[in-house]
Write an enzyme that holds these catalytic residues in place. Structure first.
Site, mmCIF file in Angstrom:
data_model
loop_
_atom_site.group_PDB
_atom_site.id
_atom_site.type_symbol
_atom_site.label_atom_id
_atom_site.label_comp_id
_atom_site.label_asym_id
_atom_site.label_seq_id
_atom_site.Cartn_x
_atom_site.Cartn_y
_atom_site.Cartn_z
ATOM 1 N N GLU A 25 -21.257 1.602 -1.859
ATOM 2 C CA GLU A 25 -20.494 2.294 -0.811
ATOM 3 C C GLU A 25 -21.406 3.125 0.095
ATOM 4 O OE1 GLU A 25 -18.570 6.053 -1.489
ATOM 5 O OE2 GLU A 25 -18.623 5.778 -3.662
ATOM 6 N N LYS A 86 -15.429 9.201 7.555
ATOM 7 C CA LYS A 86 -15.081 8.742 6.212
ATOM 8 C C LYS A 86 -13.985 7.690 6.325
ATOM 9 C CE LYS A 86 -12.961 10.637 2.028
ATOM 10 N NZ LYS A 86 -12.447 11.879 1.444
ATOM 11 N N VAL A 106 -14.687 4.443 -2.098
ATOM 12 C CA VAL A 106 -14.484 3.451 -3.156
ATOM 13 C C VAL A 106 -13.381 2.468 -2.742
ATOM 14 C CG1 VAL A 106 -13.647 3.123 -5.531
ATOM 15 C CG2 VAL A 106 -15.352 4.894 -5.031
ATOM 16 N N ASP A 138 -1.744 15.124 -3.567
ATOM 17 C CA ASP A 138 -3.070 14.623 -3.213
ATOM 18 C C ASP A 138 -3.571 13.689 -4.314
ATOM 19 O OD1 ASP A 138 -5.576 14.114 -2.291
ATOM 20 O OD2 ASP A 138 -6.157 16.202 -1.992
ATOM 21 N N SER A 140 -5.948 10.197 -4.629
ATOM 22 C CA SER A 140 -6.880 9.357 -3.883
ATOM 23 C C SER A 140 -6.391 7.918 -3.766
ATOM 24 C CB SER A 140 -8.246 9.362 -4.565
ATOM 25 O OG SER A 140 -9.104 8.446 -3.919
ATOM 26 N N ALA A 141 -6.609 7.347 -2.585
ATOM 27 C CA ALA A 141 -6.297 5.924 -2.367
ATOM 28 C C ALA A 141 -7.192 5.021 -3.222
ATOM 29 C CB ALA A 141 -6.452 5.576 -0.891
ATOM 30 N N ASP A 142 -8.234 5.589 -3.834
ATOM 31 C CA ASP A 142 -9.058 4.791 -4.762
ATOM 32 C C ASP A 142 -8.187 4.250 -5.900
ATOM 33 O OD1 ASP A 142 -11.186 5.619 -3.222
ATOM 34 O OD2 ASP A 142 -12.108 6.869 -4.767
ATOM 35 N N LYS A 159 -15.143 13.320 -11.282
ATOM 36 C CA LYS A 159 -15.548 14.730 -11.340
ATOM 37 C C LYS A 159 -14.375 15.593 -11.750
ATOM 38 C CE LYS A 159 -19.338 15.266 -8.161
ATOM 39 N NZ LYS A 159 -19.342 14.451 -6.967
#
Ligand code: PSU
Ligand code: MN
Length: 304
Positions: A25, A86, A106, A138, A140-142, A159
């Site tokens: 990435e 981003k 990602v 919230d 993540s779209a990951d 993390k």
């Protein structure tokens, strides 16, 4: 669709000859590390992948193209250009349509890898459910990408800026296998511990390749998380990092940071508050993930 893809010679040759390829990435380069450590890391990681018998394909959005593999000049641009945006799934079509420069997360890297036919991807850590995500929503779209896109993501877990427990619950709901590579505990990026287990422990690249192959041959779409802990010698103390993360989270809340800025803000504060100590760890774990990803790509290709 193929008209959006643009390959380097090296990657095109690898695709035509069914050679193992590892996707990388660009968010980690543009937004994850300072210059010049970012460009050094990017080049080192590509070299490690070649040394382990695979071809690196660093992915980014540039001039209206999805670049599968970047030249040295392009890598340098992702490492230095302050206008790099981003790019996650939501941003992908806009950045491509407007011809802007976008560093893929990602999620976006998985989309591009799938379009190009690349099955293995190495990175640092995945995004996930944020702490208090039940209030902020919230997530993540990951995670939704892992649910639907057929790529194995070799990473060092997530993390603890995130709610790791809820991140793992979400992955379970979405049918994403979380594999511990030579470990039984899900790693938390800077350290090898998180207090949470993995779904399955596998100890060799061949075992991981067999799992990927079986999943996809069964028609079970979606990715896999291959969690590879940071090497012992480079790990940071779990409690020390926890204090830093709590400070960063408090500041984000106070400053009203939301949306796609949340993750970069937290990562940046953690970096500053650990006075660069975390950077060395970050670089070490990414290199280690590149090595393992290359070995998995080689093993997977042998099965095809
Ligand atoms: N976590 C890290 N390092 C990173 C990222 C996450 O430890 O560099 C980056 C990755 O590109 C990841 C993205 O895909 O942040 C997730 O952003 P968001 O939470 O906005 O989906
Ligand atoms: Mn988010």
């Amino acid at each position: 669709m193929k008209s959006y893809l643009s390959y380097t010679e090296e990657v095109r040759h690898a695709l035509e000859n069914n050679l193992p390829i590892v996707a990388l990435e660009t968010t980690i380069i543009s937004h994850g590390m300072p210059y010049p450590q970012n460009i050094e890391m990017a080049k080192d990681v590509e070299r490690i992948i070649r040394d382990n018998g695979a071809v690196p394909a660093t992915i980014g959005l540039l001039d209206g193209k999805i670049k599968i593999g970047l030249t040295e000049a392009e890598l340098e641009r992702f490492a230095t250009d302050k206008t790099v945006e981003k790019a996650s799934r939501r941003d992908f079509p806009y950045l491509l349509a407007s011809g802007r420069i976008g560093a893929t997360t990602v999620a976006a890297t998985m989309i591009a890898a799938q379009l190009a036919g690349v099955k293995v991807f190495a990175t640092g850590g995945i995004g996930g459910v944020h702490r208090e995500g039940e209030i902020t929503w919230d997530v993540s779209a990951d995670l939704t990408e892992l649910a639907q896109t057929d790529v194995a993501v070799v990473c060092s877990g997530a993390k603890s800026i995130l709610d790791i427990g809820r991140t793992l619950e979400y992955l379970e709901t979405q049918g994403v296998p979380v594999v511990g590579y030579q470990c039984s505990e899900f790693p938390s990026f800077y350290s090898r511990e998180s207090g949470f287990g993995v779904d399955f422990r596998l100890d060799t690249p061949e075992e991981v390749a067999t799992l990927m192959d079986t999943k996809w041959k069964l028609g079970l779409r979606g990715g896999l998380v291959i969690a590879n802990p940071v090497p012992e010698a480079d790990a940071l103390d779990h409690r020390e990092i926890e204090g830093v993360i709590e400070t960063a989270l408090r500041e984000a809340k106070e400053q009203g940071i939301t949306g796609k800025q949340v993750t970069p803000f937290l990562l940046d504060r953690v970096k500053q508050l650990t006075a660069g100590k975390s950077l060395a760890t970050n670089i070490a774990l990414v290199k280690n993930n590149a090595r393992v990803a290359a070995q998995i790509a080689v093993a997977y290709q042998q099965k095809q």
